[in-house]
Structures are given as structure tokens and as C-alpha cells.
Motif scaffolding. Structure first.
Motif, PDB file in Angstrom:
ATOM      1  N   VAL A   1     -11.355   3.710 -16.264  1.00  0.00           N
ATOM      2  CA  VAL A   1     -12.081   4.028 -15.026  1.00  0.00           C
ATOM      3  C   VAL A   1     -13.491   4.534 -15.356  1.00  0.00           C
ATOM      4  O   VAL A   1     -14.453   4.272 -14.622  1.00  0.00           O
ATOM      5  N   LYS A   2     -13.609   5.203 -16.491  1.00  0.00           N
ATOM      6  CA  LYS A   2     -14.939   5.676 -16.894  1.00  0.00           C
ATOM      7  C   LYS A   2     -15.901   4.499 -17.101  1.00  0.00           C
ATOM      8  O   LYS A   2     -17.088   4.580 -16.765  1.00  0.00           O
ATOM      9  N   ILE A   3     -15.384   3.418 -17.614  1.00  0.00           N
ATOM     10  CA  ILE A   3     -16.228   2.220 -17.771  1.00  0.00           C
ATOM     11  C   ILE A   3     -16.750   1.785 -16.401  1.00  0.00           C
ATOM     12  O   ILE A   3     -17.940   1.504 -16.228  1.00  0.00           O
ATOM     13  N   LEU A   4     -15.856   1.770 -15.422  1.00  0.00           N
ATOM     14  CA  LEU A   4     -16.277   1.365 -14.070  1.00  0.00           C
ATOM     15  C   LEU A   4     -17.319   2.329 -13.501  1.00  0.00           C
ATOM     16  O   LEU A   4     -18.205   1.925 -12.746  1.00  0.00           O
ATOM     17  N   CYS A   5     -17.175   3.606 -13.869  1.00  0.00           N
ATOM     18  CA  CYS A   5     -18.071   4.621 -13.315  1.00  0.00           C
ATOM     19  C   CYS A   5     -19.421   4.685 -14.025  1.00  0.00           C
ATOM     20  O   CYS A   5     -20.344   5.335 -13.523  1.00  0.00           O
ATOM     21  N   THR A   6     -19.524   4.077 -15.179  1.00  0.00           N
ATOM     22  CA  THR A   6     -20.769   4.232 -15.954  1.00  0.00           C
ATOM     23  C   THR A   6     -21.506   2.923 -16.215  1.00  0.00           C
ATOM     24  O   THR A   6     -22.676   2.962 -16.613  1.00  0.00           O
TER      25      THR A   6
END
Ligand code: GLC
Length: 427
Positions: free
Chosen positions: A167-172
């Protein structure tokens, strides 16, 4: 506290409690009104719904052949977003990873089970650019349940870390994210989903993103973790929510299938008509909620023809009076005749009237009843003018105290708009 709302007339034991003020991002979410949900993944190639691996008890190796054959040559994010905008949707929510565990985004080394490795494209990058181009708010669906990842049934903490890293990938990596829509916690109700850590990470990167976590079809309207911004009513009618005494005001969203599956079902003929979708949209707006209407692209990513045309017709209805659809909110002090809906925006009240007759059509089979006098009771304010939204025809009315009576004149022959919207200007 969930949806144990006490009906009008009964004494609300929480009447003395305060209804919390909605955060600006939650208010803005309510103003989006209508969204397009898109379920696309490896499963789409089989045309048997997104749960096919599970329900057909497919062998893992067999299922993973879909990775090798994944060829989304028809996936055109620009066309998808153009259709959503034409349908009147103000947001769109694409499955970035579904329960099968396959990611439409570049997992940047977390694993090779993603679209870049399957087809050389990052479909979420394409989607993000298209959302921007078409002015749509961009939502990412992400599964929490995972049939592919070994840690899901193995090392729970490691799986939660993997989920957060994903999810961090999606957020960054994809610019501004307007919403994250999670789904799957209902599969393991007894587990610690480490939501504090997940949502804390999201807030550190995307403080204004709406966070949703689907409570599932069996728990409509249930409030989950305090960091979530909306409750869900999967395939159901959202009801009026009593937010008095709640720690936080939450929006409501109902997601719904176009037929009986989320991922494309090649043998599913149970499609909704534009009328059904418009009725559902009005039912959602009647209680201040949003409708998230699904579309399941075909295996190559292209948009099925029926869905395309249905959504365009719904879009025509949304364009008749956008302020009524998106900007107006329930005014619980007003009541209209059965089946009609009253919404207010400032000094303007909108009356959504079903079953208005078609002029001159009485000898035709489906000339519907329900025309004639409409009554609105409650503190409207002094009405200065009324007209139909679709053709501007003025409506005559009488007002006596807190009672307004008007004649809902028929549609001109040649039109039938499911709900006819009367615009009531008050002083
Ligand atoms: C259910 C289904 C899932 C679908 C979701 C959409 O949770 O399990 O397949 O994506 O509903 O709301």
C-alpha cells in the motif's frame, strides 16, 4: 454504534447528544455522489467472476497460467475514465490488487507477480494519468485477504508488513490518492489486521485520502476502525444513519454490481437497466450516501458494450440537474409523497418524483399513474418559484403554512426520466 436509528416519531434516546461535524475531506467525499468501481485482474480472462480460483477450487499452477496469458491489450485507462466521466461519476475505484494477489501496479521488487512482469505495463500508472486527465477523483481498491501470498496462511506479521509495503507503493508512487478502499478483513474476523499501522502509514503520505474498509455484505453499515471515513453497504440499500454521540462523522457508500458478479461473468445475464441504477443512485443520495457502481472489463481489459451504453444513459440523467445529484443533501425536516425524495442545497430544495405520467400516453400500456398532486410538508421557507429541472416548465403551487401542494405535470410525450426533479426556490 451502527445503524440503530430510531424512526421519526419515536423518541431518540440519543437526542441530547451532538452529531459530530464531518471533516472537510468527508464532506467532499459526500459531494462526489457517484463513482465507478472497476474489477479487473487475471480472473477476468476466465469470465467467471473474481472468485473463480476459490469457488472452482482451481489448482494453483493452473490458475497461475493466467499470469502467462495476461494480455490487456484492450485496457485503455483513458477510455475507461472518459466513460466514467460521461456516466456522471466523479470518482473511480480500480482494483489495484484483488484476492488473487496479483497487482496491477509495479510492486517494485516485492515480487514478480504484477502487471509489469506479466505484460510490461504498469496499469495503475496509466490509470492515474487518465484520472488526472478526466478530472476524476482517484481511488485504489486493495485486497487485504490474499489467496496467493504464502504468508497469508503462514507468517501473519510478515503478511501485514507485506500489505503495508504494498500500500505504501500506492501512496508514494502515483501522485495524489483520493481514496483507499480495502476489502477482506471480514475473512479473518479473529485476526489483528494491524489497522493502526496501515492507516498511520497512509496518513503520513496521503493525509487527505478517504479510507474505506468494506464491512462486507453481511455487516452493512458497520463502523470499523476509527480512522476509516465511510461505512459501506455492499449491494444493499443504505439507510439513514444516526451519528449522534459518535466520535466521528462517517460518510456512507453503497457499492453495487452491474449484474451478479464484480469481475466479468460471461454467463451472467442479470444486468441492471439504467432505471435500476438511477433508482439506486437516488436511494443513496436520499440518505446522503454515495453509489459506487461496478463495471467488470473483459479479459483483455476492454469495456463490455452493454455496460458502456447503460452508463452513458445514466450519465444523461445525472446531467439534467447536477446540483441536485451532487451538491444537495437530505433535509430530514421535509416529507413528500411516498417514493419521492427531498434534498436541499441552501435555499433551493429538489423534489425527485418517480412515476410521473407521460402526456398523451394514457392509452399506451405503460402510461404510469402517480401524476397529479404532490404535497411537501415541513419548514420549506417561503416558496418563490418552482420548475421542472428537465425542461424548465414552471410549476404552479399553493403554500399554506408548512404545507406545499403542486401539480406534477406530465412529461412531454417522448420523454421519461425515471425521476423527474422539481426545483423549488425558497426565500
Ligand atoms: C466482496 C467480494 C469482492 C468484491 C467486493 C466489492 O467483498 O468478496 O470480490 O471485490 O465485495 O465490494
Amino acid at each position: 454504534m451502527t445503524d440503530d436509528f430510531v424512526q421519526d416519531g419515536a423518541v431518540d434516546p440519543r437526542a441530547a447528544l451532538i452529531e459530530p461535524q464531518a471533516l472537510p475531506r468527508v464532506q467532499a467525499f459526500e459531494g462526489l455522489g457517484f463513482g465507478l468501481f472497476v474489477h479487473f485482474g487475471l480472473y477476468s480472462q476466465l469470465g467467471q467472476g473474481e472468485w473463480v480460483w476459490y469457488h472452482h477450487q482451481m489448482d494453483r499452477e493452473k490458475y497461475l497460467e493466467l499470469f502467462a496469458s495476461f494480455d490487456p491489450k484492450g485496457f485503455d485507462a483513458d477510455a475507461l475514465c472518459a466513460l466514467a466521466a460521461e456516466a456522471g461519476c466523479r470518482y473511480i475505484c480500480l482494483t489495484t490488487r484483488h484476492h488473487e494477489g496479483f497487482s496491477l501496479y509495479d510492486t517494485r521488487g516485492l515480487n514478480d507477480y504484477d502487471a509489469p512482469h506479466a505484460c510490461g505495463r504498469d496499469l495503475i500508472a496509466e490509470y492515474s494519468a487518465a484520472c488526472e486527465k478526466h478530472g476524476l477523483k482517484k481511488f485504489f481498491y486493495h485486497t487485504t485477504l490474499d489467496w496467493w501470498h504464502p504468508d497469508f496462511d503462514g507468517n501473519w506479521d510478515a503478511y501485514q508488513q507485506y500489505l503495508r509495503d504494498s500500500v505504501k507503493i500506492l501512496c508514494t508512487q502515483y501522485g495524489r490518492v483520493d481514496g483507499l478502499w480495502f476489502d477482506g478483513n471480514w475473512a479473518r474476523k479473529d485476526r489483528d489486521w494491524q489497522e493502526d499501522a496501515l492507516y498511520g502509514m497512509i496518513r503520513s503520505h496521503q493525509p487527505e485520502a478517504i479510507i474505506v474498509n468494506n464491512s462486507s455484505i453481511g455487516a452493512k453499515g458497520a463502523e470499523g476502525h476509527p480512522d476509516t471515513d465511510a461505512v459501506t453497504f455492499e449491494q444493499g440499500a443504505p439507510s439513514r444513519r444516526n451519528q449522534r454521540g459518535a466520535a466521528k462523522y462517517r460518510a456512507a457508500e453503497m457499492c453495487d454490481t452491474m449484474n451478479s458478479h464484480w469481475g466479468v461473468g460471461a454467463h451472467d445475464l442479470s444486468h441492471k437497466a439504467p432505471e435500476d441504477i438511477i433508482r439506486n443512485l437516488v436511494a443513496c443520495r436520499a440518505v446522503g450516501g454515495n453509489l459506487l457502481m461496478n463495471l467488470g472489463p473483459l479479459g483483455d481489459g476492454s469495456i463490455p458494450g452493454y455496460e458502456r451504453e447503460v452508463l452513458k444513459l445514466v450519465g444523461r440523467w445525472c446531467q439534467i440537474c447536477p446540483s441536485a445529484v451532487y451538491d444537495a443533501r437530505p433535509d430530514w425536516s421535509l416529507t413528500g409523497r411516498g417514493g419521492s425524495v427531498l434534498l436541499r442545497q441552501g435555499s433551493t430544495v429538489y423534489h425527485f418524483v418517480p412515476q410521473v405520467r407521460i402526456k398523451g400516453n394514457t392509452h399506451l400500456a405503460n402510461g404510469e399513474p402517480g401524476d397529479g398532486l404532490q404535497t411537501i410538508a415541513g419548514p420549506l421557507g417561503r416558496v418563490s418559484a418552482m420548475r421542472w429541472a428537465d425542461n424548465g416548465e414552471p410549476l404552479s403551487f399553493t403554500q399554506d403554512g408548512e404545507r406545499l401542494v403542486y401539480s406534477a405535470t406530465p412529461y412531454p410525450y417522448g420523454s421519461q426520466l425515471i425521476y423527474r426533479i422539481a426545483i423549488i426556490e425558497t426565500a
